[in-house]
Motif scaffolding. Structure first.
Motif, PDB file in Angstrom:
ATOM      1  N   TYR A 174       0.878  -1.166   0.000  1.00 52.13           N
ATOM      2  CA  TYR A 174       0.000   0.000   0.000  1.00 52.13           C
ATOM      3  C   TYR A 174       0.916   1.216   0.000  1.00 52.13           C
ATOM      4  N   ALA A 175       0.833   2.062  -1.042  1.00 51.05           N
ATOM      5  CA  ALA A 175       1.841   3.110  -1.207  1.00 51.05           C
ATOM      6  C   ALA A 175       1.230   4.456  -1.556  1.00 51.05           C
ATOM      7  N   THR A 176       2.000   5.503  -1.292  1.00 54.02           N
ATOM      8  CA  THR A 176       1.610   6.863  -1.643  1.00 54.02           C
ATOM      9  C   THR A 176       2.526   7.407  -2.716  1.00 54.02           C
ATOM     10  N   GLY A 177       1.919   7.947  -3.779  1.00 57.09           N
ATOM     11  CA  GLY A 177       2.670   8.636  -4.814  1.00 57.09           C
ATOM     12  C   GLY A 177       1.823   9.795  -5.285  1.00 57.09           C
ATOM     13  N   ILE A 178       1.736  10.022  -6.578  1.00 56.50           N
ATOM     14  CA  ILE A 178       0.821  11.025  -7.116  1.00 56.50           C
ATOM     15  C   ILE A 178      -0.618  10.572  -6.905  1.00 56.50           C
ATOM     16  N   ARG A 179      -0.807   9.270  -6.783  1.00 58.55           N
ATOM     17  CA  ARG A 179      -2.091   8.690  -6.381  1.00 58.55           C
ATOM     18  C   ARG A 179      -1.784   7.582  -5.384  1.00 58.55           C
ATOM     19  N   LEU A 180      -2.762   7.110  -4.647  1.00 61.70           N
ATOM     20  CA  LEU A 180      -2.551   5.974  -3.761  1.00 61.70           C
ATOM     21  C   LEU A 180      -2.470   4.713  -4.613  1.00 61.70           C
ATOM     22  N   GLU A 181      -1.594   3.804  -4.213  1.00 60.83           N
ATOM     23  CA  GLU A 181      -1.359   2.601  -4.995  1.00 60.83           C
ATOM     24  C   GLU A 181      -1.517   1.370  -4.114  1.00 60.83           C
ATOM     25  N   VAL A 182      -2.336   0.437  -4.556  1.00 56.29           N
ATOM     26  CA  VAL A 182      -2.577  -0.795  -3.822  1.00 56.29           C
ATOM     27  C   VAL A 182      -2.194  -1.965  -4.717  1.00 56.29           C
ATOM     28  N   GLU A 183      -1.229  -2.762  -4.271  1.00 56.75           N
ATOM     29  CA  GLU A 183      -0.802  -3.936  -5.032  1.00 56.75           C
ATOM     30  C   GLU A 183      -1.492  -5.175  -4.468  1.00 56.75           C
ATOM     31  N   ILE A 184      -2.253  -5.853  -5.331  1.00 53.79           N
ATOM     32  CA  ILE A 184      -3.045  -7.025  -4.954  1.00 53.79           C
ATOM     33  C   ILE A 184      -2.307  -8.286  -5.382  1.00 53.79           C
ATOM     34  N   ASN A 185      -2.387  -9.308  -4.548  1.00 53.08           N
ATOM     35  CA  ASN A 185      -1.722 -10.581  -4.822  1.00 53.08           C
ATOM     36  C   ASN A 185      -2.193 -11.151  -6.157  1.00 53.08           C
ATOM     37  N   GLU A 186      -1.246 -11.448  -7.018  1.00 52.09           N
ATOM     38  CA  GLU A 186      -1.552 -11.920  -8.373  1.00 52.09           C
ATOM     39  C   GLU A 186      -2.251 -13.280  -8.382  1.00 52.09           C
ATOM     40  N   THR A 187      -2.104 -14.049  -7.305  1.00 47.23           N
ATOM     41  CA  THR A 187      -2.687 -15.397  -7.271  1.00 47.23           C
ATOM     42  C   THR A 187      -4.204 -15.380  -7.094  1.00 47.23           C
ATOM     43  N   LEU A 188      -4.772 -14.234  -6.722  1.00 47.36           N
ATOM     44  CA  LEU A 188      -6.224 -14.162  -6.559  1.00 47.36           C
ATOM     45  C   LEU A 188      -6.909 -14.231  -7.917  1.00 47.36           C
ATOM     46  N   SER A 189      -8.147 -14.701  -7.935  1.00 44.50           N
ATOM     47  CA  SER A 189      -8.908 -14.769  -9.184  1.00 44.50           C
ATOM     48  C   SER A 189      -9.296 -13.364  -9.629  1.00 44.50           C
ATOM     49  N   PRO A 190      -9.603 -13.168 -10.915  1.00 43.69           N
ATOM     50  CA  PRO A 190     -10.027 -11.850 -11.393  1.00 43.69           C
ATOM     51  C   PRO A 190     -11.229 -11.304 -10.620  1.00 43.69           C
ATOM     52  N   GLU A 191     -12.167 -12.195 -10.283  1.00 46.53           N
ATOM     53  CA  GLU A 191     -13.348 -11.761  -9.540  1.00 46.53           C
ATOM     54  C   GLU A 191     -12.967 -11.280  -8.143  1.00 46.53           C
ATOM     55  N   GLU A 192     -12.050 -12.001  -7.492  1.00 45.24           N
ATOM     56  CA  GLU A 192     -11.599 -11.615  -6.156  1.00 45.24           C
ATOM     57  C   GLU A 192     -10.863 -10.274  -6.196  1.00 45.24           C
ATOM     58  N   LYS A 193     -10.049 -10.090  -7.220  1.00 46.05           N
ATOM     59  CA  LYS A 193      -9.307  -8.831  -7.344  1.00 46.05           C
ATOM     60  C   LYS A 193     -10.257  -7.652  -7.523  1.00 46.05           C
ATOM     61  N   THR A 194     -11.256  -7.827  -8.389  1.00 45.52           N
ATOM     62  CA  THR A 194     -12.217  -6.751  -8.644  1.00 45.52           C
ATOM     63  C   THR A 194     -13.009  -6.419  -7.386  1.00 45.52           C
ATOM     64  N   PHE A 195     -13.489  -7.460  -6.685  1.00 37.64           N
ATOM     65  CA  PHE A 195     -14.255  -7.243  -5.461  1.00 37.64           C
ATOM     66  C   PHE A 195     -13.395  -6.545  -4.414  1.00 37.64           C
ATOM     67  N   LEU A 196     -12.150  -6.989  -4.287  1.00 38.57           N
ATOM     68  CA  LEU A 196     -11.232  -6.417  -3.310  1.00 38.57           C
ATOM     69  C   LEU A 196     -10.978  -4.935  -3.602  1.00 38.57           C
ATOM     70  N   ALA A 197     -10.775  -4.610  -4.876  1.00 35.72           N
ATOM     71  CA  ALA A 197     -10.528  -3.215  -5.262  1.00 35.72           C
ATOM     72  C   ALA A 197     -11.727  -2.338  -4.916  1.00 35.72           C
ATOM     73  N   GLU A 198     -12.923  -2.821  -5.206  1.00 37.00           N
ATOM     74  CA  GLU A 198     -14.132  -2.050  -4.896  1.00 37.00           C
ATOM     75  C   GLU A 198     -14.285  -1.849  -3.395  1.00 37.00           C
ATOM     76  N   GLU A 199     -14.041  -2.898  -2.631  1.00 37.84           N
ATOM     77  CA  GLU A 199     -14.206  -2.833  -1.180  1.00 37.84           C
ATOM     78  C   GLU A 199     -13.184  -1.887  -0.540  1.00 37.84           C
ATOM     79  N   ILE A 200     -11.917  -2.003  -0.953  1.00 41.37           N
ATOM     80  CA  ILE A 200     -10.868  -1.162  -0.377  1.00 41.37           C
ATOM     81  C   ILE A 200     -11.038   0.289  -0.806  1.00 41.37           C
ATOM     82  N   TYR A 201     -11.466   0.505  -2.047  1.00 42.53           N
ATOM     83  CA  TYR A 201     -11.650   1.887  -2.482  1.00 42.53           C
ATOM     84  C   TYR A 201     -12.723   2.588  -1.657  1.00 42.53           C
ATOM     85  N   GLN A 202     -13.795   1.891  -1.332  1.00 39.14           N
ATOM     86  CA  GLN A 202     -14.838   2.497  -0.498  1.00 39.14           C
ATOM     87  C   GLN A 202     -14.270   2.940   0.846  1.00 39.14           C
TER      88      GLN A 202
END
Length: 329
Positions: A225-253
């Motif tokens: 989880y990093a700060t730059g010109i925007r906040l950056e969240v690196e998600i584990n590549e082993t997760l499924s596409p659906e899990e990644k999308t859900f995770l991004a939506e949840e964390i962004y909220q």
């Protein structure tokens, strides 16, 4: 090549300026947030990957034809142009540093591009003009310090000016990433001070949400989880596409709720897919004095004891993976 019915000078309102996969740069600097000024010409209809690749290759060839003129006459340190590239809609892109860019200058640059394009058999070449956001620095021997691209050049030697010219001619190296989702909007940052102030705001938001992001990291879902010109969240590549999308939506909220409490609306956050083994042993923090609490991303190529612009780690969670782009003469 078919042309799109899209009119001249249309706005780019449907594209988030944190979705960096939308832009590719041929030479100049890598921009971390774009704001469209205006557009000329008509974009082609690109329906297949082959069409896109062929068109991109054609525009890169065009960029090589005009590079010498652009660099010597219009590009920093001689002018206001900072980047030359393309976007995903097929527009040739010219980005300026923030300032008074008048229509006459854009008309003049467009004429240069259009004339070269016509010699290649391209009519009504589509060109997008905009402002970019940059935080690239280079060590200049003449002034014995790290130099922020965009600074005043009056006191630079001819050798240092030549060094800047050579950097601007180089092909821009884009960060390797797989974007899961990009939210929000980066404001138009006019200078170094505004950039530092903005990233400090994001750091406060990140610090306030650190405790809520920690469980995702403990479970191995979030790598960084990093700060730059925007906040950056690196998600584990082993997760499924659906899990990644859900995770991004949840964390962004979660992040957006905290940002609104701090009067930041539409906070920019990018979610990237990262292999867990790819980040082990890559963290190298380095204090600096320019922004109060700093770090480098491990890309500092100099052993000199000079202050390098950077931003702080968010406790044990964050590393500046967007990082300052450091060059050494």
């Amino acid at each position: 090549m078919q042309l799109s019915p899209e009119s001249n000078n249309s706005e780019n309102s449907e594209i988030s300026n944190v979705d960096f996969d939308y832009y590719t740069y041929f030479f100049g600097l890598y921009s971390q947030g774009n704001n469209v000024i205006t557009r000329y010409g008509k974009p082609p209809v690109l329906e297949t990957e082959t069409q896109k690749e062929n068109w991109n290759s054609t525009l890169e060839e065009l960029s090589n034809e005009i590079k010498d003129t652009v660099v010597s006459k219009y590009m920093y340190p001689h002018g206001e142009v900072m980047s030359c590239g393309i976007n995903a809609k097929g527009y040739f892109v010219i980005l300026f540093k923030y300032g008074n860019v008048d229509e006459q200058l854009m008309d003049e640059i467009y004429s240069l591009i259009d004339n070269s394009a016509e010699e290649m058999g391209i009519q009504d070449i589509p060109v997008e003009f905009g402002y970019g956001t940059y935080r690239e620095v280079i060590y200049l021997e003449g002034i014995n310090r790290w130099y922020w691209f965009g600074e005043n050049t009056e006191n630079l030697s001819e050798a240092d000016i030549y060094t800047l010219e050579e950097v601007m001619k180089q092909k821009t190296v884009m960060p390797v990433q797989k974007t899961v989702a990009a939210y929000g909007n980066i404001p138009l940052l006019k200078d170094k001070n505004e950039t530092i102030s903005w990233v400090n705001e994001l750091s406060e938001i990140a610090n306030a949400t650190e405790e809520k992001i920690t469980p995702y990291m403990e479970q191995g879902q979030v790598i960084r989880y990093a700060t730059g010109i925007r906040l950056e969240v690196e998600i584990n590549e082993t997760l499924s596409p659906e899990e990644k999308t859900f995770l991004a939506e949840e964390i962004y909220q979660t992040i957006d709720q905290e940002a609104r409490k701090q009067n930041v609306n539409n906070v920019p956050v990018i979610f990237m897919s990262t292999p867990e083994e790819g980040i082990k042993g890559s963290d190298n923090s380095n204090n600096n004095s320019e922004s109060g609490s700093g770090s480098s991303s491990g890309r500092n190529e100099s052993s000199k004891n000079n202050s390098i612009p950077g931003f702080g780690l968010l406790g044990s969670l964050a590393c500046l993976c967007g990082g300052w782009r450091l060059k050494k003469r």
